[in-house]
Design a protein around this motif. Structure first.
Motif, short mmCIF file in Angstrom:
data_model
loop_
_atom_site.label_atom_id
_atom_site.label_comp_id
_atom_site.label_asym_id
_atom_site.label_seq_id
_atom_site.Cartn_x
_atom_site.Cartn_y
_atom_site.Cartn_z
N VAL A 49 0.85 -1.19 0.00
CA VAL A 49 0.00 0.00 0.00
C VAL A 49 0.89 1.24 0.00
N ASP A 50 0.59 2.18 -0.91
CA ASP A 50 1.36 3.42 -1.00
C ASP A 50 0.64 4.61 -0.36
N VAL A 51 -0.69 4.55 -0.30
CA VAL A 51 -1.51 5.62 0.28
C VAL A 51 -2.76 4.96 0.87
N LEU A 52 -3.24 5.51 1.98
CA LEU A 52 -4.48 5.03 2.58
C LEU A 52 -5.49 6.17 2.64
N ILE A 53 -6.71 5.88 2.18
CA ILE A 53 -7.84 6.81 2.32
C ILE A 53 -8.87 6.07 3.16
N THR A 54 -9.27 6.65 4.29
CA THR A 54 -10.22 5.97 5.15
C THR A 54 -11.32 6.90 5.63
N ASP A 55 -12.52 6.36 5.67
CA ASP A 55 -13.64 7.06 6.26
C ASP A 55 -13.41 7.12 7.76
N ILE A 56 -13.94 8.16 8.41
CA ILE A 56 -13.82 8.28 9.86
C ILE A 56 -14.91 7.45 10.54
N GLY A 57 -16.17 7.67 10.16
CA GLY A 57 -17.28 7.06 10.86
C GLY A 57 -17.63 5.68 10.35
#
Length: 129
Positions: A49-57
């Motif tokens: 994985v080079d970048v992580l995008i995650t929802d908060i809720g």
């Protein structure tokens, strides 16, 4: 000559958001790995994985907790938080991330932020050589 495409992992419990971000990221030349929970990402591990995008809720491990776990394992990994919540406290808790986006967000702005984070990592990696 093969070009290695960066891998962006996306974690969100909303399948529509996952599909939308997958389409956006892949149209920009990234490989998108989509997960419906933090646990499913962590089960897969963070290698590659080079970048992580995650929802908060999210139920279970939320985006803040996931960010903290990821930063312990991979402190150099750029992490972007996304949310539909608009509490001001979230902005404070989002400190220490590469970016914070409120839904609905501008897809092009997110792509630019991801590209900048990858470029910054590449420059830092070259500085250490």
């Amino acid at each position: 000559m093969s070009t290695v495409r960066p891998v962006v992992a996306v974690v969100d419990d909303d399948p529509r958001v996952l599909e939308s971000l997958e389409d956006l990221l892949e149209s920009a030349g990234y490989v998108a790995w989509c997960f419906s929970s933090a646990g499913s990402l962590l089960d897969r591990r963070l290698s590659g994985v080079d970048v992580l995008i995650t929802d908060i809720g999210m139920p279970g491990t939320d985006g803040f907790e996931l960010r903290d776990l990821v930063k312990k394992a991979r402190p150099e990994l750029p992490v972007f938080l996304i949310t539909a919540r608009h509490e001001i406290a979230d902005q404070f808790r989002a400190q220490g991330t590469s970016g914070f986006f409120r839904k609905p967000f501008d897809g092009q702005a997110l792509l630019a932020a991801v590209a900048n984070a990858l470029n910054d990592r590449e420059v830092e990696g070259n500085d250490e050589s």
